[in-house]
Design an enzyme around this catalytic site. Structure first.
Site, PDB file in Angstrom:
ATOM      1  N   GLY A 120      30.355  20.712  21.469  1.00 21.55           N
ATOM      2  CA  GLY A 120      29.250  20.836  22.408  1.00 21.55           C
ATOM      3  C   GLY A 120      27.882  20.542  21.832  1.00 21.55           C
ATOM      4  CG  ASP A 170      29.898   8.941  20.830  1.00 23.80           C
ATOM      5  OD1 ASP A 170      28.716   8.640  20.569  1.00 23.80           O
ATOM      6  OD2 ASP A 170      30.215   9.697  21.765  1.00 23.80           O
TER       7      ASP A 170
END
Length: 383
Positions: A120, A170
């Protein structure tokens, strides 16, 4: 992440023998937000936190996987109908399937893995997991895929098996990362270039606001549509413009009265942000970290006031950084929560963390999480 710890779990859960150990990192993005779908540049780097997996071919057509962090074991086959229910296992299954789709011949294997990428915090733990298995299985089963294909396998896993329509940044950063370097990735051509990032006398630290506002997906789509409307208006005068990356502020100003004030603001942010990435690259080539920091603050202002994807908590952390003399600070990621990324002189670090933690707790009733990060290597075999 402790290799010996992962190895001990592998030995315990399988046949007492050992395999090979691989790792892939999470990532930060120093600058360049909401530029990817506008044909622009991003500027990520791999970090010293990631996923570590021990893997050994088992001579069957079954994958036997153990998540050390979740204490969960799953077994699955390699055919499309064998998809596991557990969401974490779908990442590994998806990588297997995407390799097979590209002609790679892989068999069953035993594996145990663990990670220290904070969940997160916007450091892409899922990309680290995908990259670890793509890199490892490619090597173990001699599939002959290049690094670009490994990054695309991770992205396709997200799209096809995990329901996330992500870009490639990513996975690219996780596979291609290099210690002491950030990577400027052209999101249109996928050309890339390494730039030195050795901030002696500075630290890079993330402050996690520990909030995630629920606006994110619908707000993301609305901003994307704003950018597309601005491009359509500019194209009337400049037909070659495909993305905002191709436009200038002068061309945007030409159509100011033809689009909404909101669409204009969104496009202004993106055009300026694409230029900021280039400016930061120039600054790093001469070791000018003060300019890097100034551009980070400009990005935060743009994301907060023009693109409107910040939130009260992130703006508060950015203001504290300014008050404490932090060199650069901005919201990292899509917005509406998550982290600020901060470039801090070492002699200001302790006072900044103390002040940010204390005042954030007083204002919002919770402590921000603090993550120091060091720019590190990408996917690799450890032993």
């Amino acid at each position: 992440m402790d290799i010996e710890f992962v190895r001990s779990r592998f030995i315990k859960h399988f046949d007492g023998t050992t395999g090979s150990v691989y790792a892939s990192p999470g990532r930060i993005n120093l600058i360049g937000e909401h530029t990817d779908y506008n044909g622009g540049f991003v500027f990520p780097g791999a970090v010293d936190k990631g996923m570590v997996a021990e893997i050994k071919a088992n001579g069957t057509d079954k994958v036997r996987a153990y998540s050390i962090d979740l204490k969960d074991y799953v077994e699955f086959g390699l055919n499309e109908e064998d998809a596991p229910r557990a969401s974490w296992a779908r990442y590994i299954f998806g990588v297997c399937r995407e390799i097979i789709k590209r002609g790679g011949k892989i068999g069953g294997f035993n594996t145990a893995f663990a990670g220290d990428v904070p969940l997160g915090a916007g450091m892409s733990s899922s990309a680290a997991l995908e990259s670890t298995y793509a890199f490892a299985l490619n090597e173990i089963f001699n599939c002959g895929l290049d690094k670009f294909e490994l990054a695309k396998i991770g992205q396709a896993t997200e799209h096809n098996y995990c329901g996330v329509n992500c870009g490639i940044m990513d996975q690219f950063a996780s596979v291609f990362g290099k210690a002491g370097s950030l990577i400027r990735l052209d999101c249109r051509s996928l050309e890339y270039q390494y730039f030195p990032f050795n901030p002696e006398g500075y630290k890079l630290v993330l402050l996690d606001s520990v909030v995630k506002h629920e606006l994110a997906s619908s707000a993301y789509n609305k901003r994307r549509e704003s950018c597309e409307r601005a491009v359509a208006a500019i194209q009337k005068n400049h037909p070659h413009v495909e993305f905002l990356r191709d436009a200038t502020m002068d061309w945007l100003k030409e159509v100011k009265n033809e689009i909404s004030a909101e669409d204009y603001m969104r496009a202004e942010y993106v055009i300026e942000e694409i230029q900021r990435v280039l400016d930061v690259c120039d600054a790093l080539e001469i070791g000018d970290y003060e300019t890097v920091g100034k551009k980070m603050y400009e990005t935060h202002h743009g994301m907060s006031k023009l693109y409107e994807v910040s939130c009260e908590e992130l703006d508060f952390l950015n203001d504290i950084a300014k008050k404490c003399g932090v060199t650069g600070s901005r919201v990292m990621g899509g917005g509406f929560g998550g982290c600020t990324i901060n470039l801090v002189k070492e002699d200001k670090y302790d006072a900044f963390i103390e002040e940010a933690t204390k005042t954030y707790k007083e204002k919002f009733g919770r402590n921000p999480k603090v993550y120091d990060v060091v720019i590190s290597d990408g996917s690799r075999k450890l032993c």
